[in-house]
Design a protein around this motif. Structure first.
Motif, PDB file in Angstrom:
ATOM      1  N   PRO A  25     -20.031  42.385 -27.591  1.00  6.85           N
ATOM      2  CA  PRO A  25     -20.122  40.923 -27.550  1.00  6.85           C
ATOM      3  C   PRO A  25     -21.502  40.481 -27.055  1.00  6.85           C
ATOM      4  O   PRO A  25     -22.300  41.313 -26.625  1.00  6.85           O
ATOM      5  N   ASN A  38     -16.665  36.899 -25.812  1.00  6.65           N
ATOM      6  CA  ASN A  38     -15.472  37.237 -26.598  1.00  6.65           C
ATOM      7  C   ASN A  38     -15.051  38.653 -26.225  1.00  6.65           C
ATOM      8  O   ASN A  38     -15.810  39.380 -25.599  1.00  6.65           O
ATOM      9  N   SER A  40     -14.867  41.480 -27.689  1.00  4.95           N
ATOM     10  CA  SER A  40     -15.312  42.642 -28.476  1.00  4.95           C
ATOM     11  C   SER A  40     -15.511  43.860 -27.568  1.00  4.95           C
ATOM     12  O   SER A  40     -16.197  43.775 -26.554  1.00  4.95           O
TER      13      SER A  40
END
Ligand code: CTP
Length: 231
Positions: A25, A38, A40
């Motif tokens: 992210p 986020n 990720s």
């Protein structure tokens, strides 16, 4: 338009190729302590970097903050914001033959950089956001003979949205993921990929490990290079 469902078993060599991978992210800071981000995990990008390195490629991995250790033998560059990822990607793109953008780059960042810590108060607080640089679009201006591979995480109209991104960002391949499906998306170890190439050929694969998905993506990249050499 051809639509193929297949499972490749090959493991093409990538010796002599230089591959740049982005992963994880980005963090867009509101003040010095808080950021927008986020979930990720970076797993898809790290799997690609590791697999490409094992196949003989010289790999540079640019990563936002994750809990993963950089794969052995990979040149690692840690970044945090979309801007620092863009700067690193633009710099290293020049010396590479392909860029694989798995990173979940924030689309917006805070308009104001607040120094220190934003203090709370009783009043409503509005945050003004401005778009970040689209890394793929920017680097594609100096594409030359290099390959550009993007990812498209979608929750609806998977193929249409991914095809539009492939065109808009001048990509050779886009890997589409329907992140509304179980086992697909940010934090899991599995992925169900659909690979779309410039000619509009679509290859759909079942749910598999991110490691296996990385092998299939790299086989496809090696195949494109092979075709280019042959032509
Ligand atoms: N990407 C990029 N730079 C950004 C945002 C995204 O290079 N600032 C890349 C991603 O790494 C990915 C591809 O563009 O490879 C598609 O990202 P995605 O978030 O799916 O699409 P967006 O272009 O951001 O569009 P939207 O969020 O509206 O779907």
């Amino acid at each position: 338009m051809e639509r193929v469902v297949q499972c490749l078993a090959a493991k093409a060599s990538l010796t002599g190729k230089r591959i740049l991978v982005t992963a994880g992210p980005t963090r867009e800071y509101i003040d010095q302590l808080r950021f927008i981000s986020n979930p990720s995990s970076g797993k898809m990008g790290y799997a690609l970097a590791q697999e490409a390195q094992k196949r003989g490629a010289e790999v540079t991995l640019i990563s936002g903050p994750t809990n993963l250790s950089p794969p052995n033998g990979v040149h690692f560059i840690g970044v945090d914001t979309a801007q620092t990822m863009y700067k690193a990607a633009a710099k290293y793109f020049k010396a590479n033959d392909a860029l694989i953008m798995t990173a979940a780059v924030a689309d917006y960042t805070s308009a104001k950089q607040i120094k220190g810590k934003l203090k709370k108060g009783p009043q409503e607080l509005s945050l003004s956001l401005v778009p970040t640089t689209d890394i793929l679009t920017q680097v594609s201006r100096n594409k030359g003979n290099k390959l550009l591979i993007g990812f498209a995480a979608e929750v609806e109209q998977l193929l249409d949205n991914a095809k539009q991104k492939l065109k808009r960002k001048n990509l050779d391949l886009i890997i589409a993921n329907d992140v509304s499906q179980p086992g697909v998306g940010f934090e899991v170890d599995t992925n169900a990929i659909t690979i779309i190439d410039k000619a509009g050929q679509i290859e759909e694969y079942p749910l598999m490990s991110k490691q296996r998905a990385a092998q299939i993506i790299l086989d496809k990249i090696a195949y494109i290079w092979e075709q280019k050499n042959a032509g």
